[in-house]
Write an enzyme that holds these catalytic residues in place. Sequence first.
Site, short mmCIF file in Angstrom:
data_model
loop_
_atom_site.label_atom_id
_atom_site.label_comp_id
_atom_site.label_asym_id
_atom_site.label_seq_id
_atom_site.Cartn_x
_atom_site.Cartn_y
_atom_site.Cartn_z
CG HIS A 15 55.96 46.52 -3.95
ND1 HIS A 15 56.02 45.70 -2.85
CD2 HIS A 15 54.65 46.60 -4.30
CE1 HIS A 15 54.80 45.31 -2.54
NE2 HIS A 15 53.95 45.82 -3.40
CD GLN A 18 42.82 46.39 -2.04
OE1 GLN A 18 42.88 47.55 -2.42
NE2 GLN A 18 43.63 45.45 -2.55
CD GLN A 59 45.19 44.93 -8.22
OE1 GLN A 59 44.66 44.84 -7.14
NE2 GLN A 59 46.48 45.19 -8.32
CG MET A 114 47.58 47.50 -0.78
SD MET A 114 46.10 46.68 -0.17
CE MET A 114 46.64 45.00 -0.14
N GLY A 115 52.10 48.88 0.48
CA GLY A 115 53.27 48.88 1.34
C GLY A 115 53.87 47.50 1.52
CB ALA A 116 54.61 44.95 3.21
CG LEU A 117 57.32 49.36 -0.56
CD1 LEU A 117 58.08 50.63 -0.92
CD2 LEU A 117 56.13 49.16 -1.49
NE ARG A 172 47.05 38.72 1.59
CZ ARG A 172 46.55 39.61 0.73
NH1 ARG A 172 47.10 39.76 -0.44
NH2 ARG A 172 45.50 40.35 1.07
O1 PAF Z 1 47.82 45.44 -5.82
C1 PAF Z 1 47.73 46.09 -4.75
O2 PAF Z 1 48.67 46.17 -3.96
C2 PAF Z 1 46.42 46.79 -4.43
O3 PAF Z 1 45.32 46.06 -4.83
C3 PAF Z 1 46.35 48.23 -4.98
C4 PAF Z 1 46.37 48.23 -6.51
C5 PAF Z 1 47.51 49.04 -4.45
C6 PAF Z 1 45.05 48.90 -4.54
O4 PAF Z 1 44.96 48.98 -3.16
#
Ligand code: PAF
Length: 289
Positions: free
Chosen positions: A34, A61, A153, A27-30, A187
């Site tokens: 990541h 989500q 997840q 979801m970015g903000a690497l 976050r």
């Molecule tokens: O883990 C995340 O960053 C998100 O849940 C994902 C897997 C990219 C799905 O939006």
Amino acid sequence: MQIFYEAKLLQQTMMNSAQEICLVPTMGALHDGHLALIHEARRMVGENGCVAVSLFVNPMQFDRKEDLDHYPRPVEKDLEACQNAKVDVVFVPTPDEMYAKNHSIVIAENALSQALCGASRPGHFAGVCTVVMKLFQIFQCHSAIFGEKDFQQLAIIRRMVRDLNLPVKIIEHATIREVDGLAMSSRNARLSAEHRADAPRIWKALTEAKDAYQLGERNVDSLMKRAMSILEQSPYLRIDYLSLVDEENLSLVETIADSSGNFVLAFAGFYGSVRLIDHVTLSAQATEM
Ligand code: PAF
């Protein structure tokens, strides 16, 4: 590095590619967590393979509008980080590109998502499964890498792949931590200075329970109390859950039998409106951190 904004064009390009494709959905903000996934993807596919990254804050989500609105979106910085990490393909869709106005198909997992974050965040995992399924289709990827920090997840995505016969290999990568133990998360950037200074107690509390477990403590109440006593000392932290669950089916564990498998002590809590999660695995032979 190729940057795509349109799902259809990306899908056609990937369908015509003979390369092995490994996807890192984000979801970015690497952050460094990541980047570790991206490096693992490169290791998997080699120099001739394709490392693909999605940068998409998936509205489906999010259970709280406040969280969605404040989720960081430093797209230019993320693209630069991808370029520096030698990513081959990046996908940066808008919500309208991902979801047709009248979209009506949802992928819902109905067992593992009842517990933990699924119980606190209604609809969250249906949102995750739906977007991950779409990303698998769009990228035509052979494998995908997820951080182990989001272990629920990961378990749900593995279940989706199994139950829907998806031809995608799921790879997990160990949680990357700050030097003070706080699990890296996009976050974390939203924590105030006081909250950031307090947050390492989450990892401290979990490792306290894990150490006790490794020294032979098998009483669930005692293990929970050890972790709780550290968490409850925080003047800021609002605990969502601290739960001991079975690693396989995520059901709550009330007693630990000697012959049992692995357990996960999982935590979620809030600093202000910022929700953080973390966990430790308790296994008889555990050396993993
Ligand atoms: O883990 C995340 O960053 C998100 O849940 C994902 C897997 C990219 C799905 O939006």
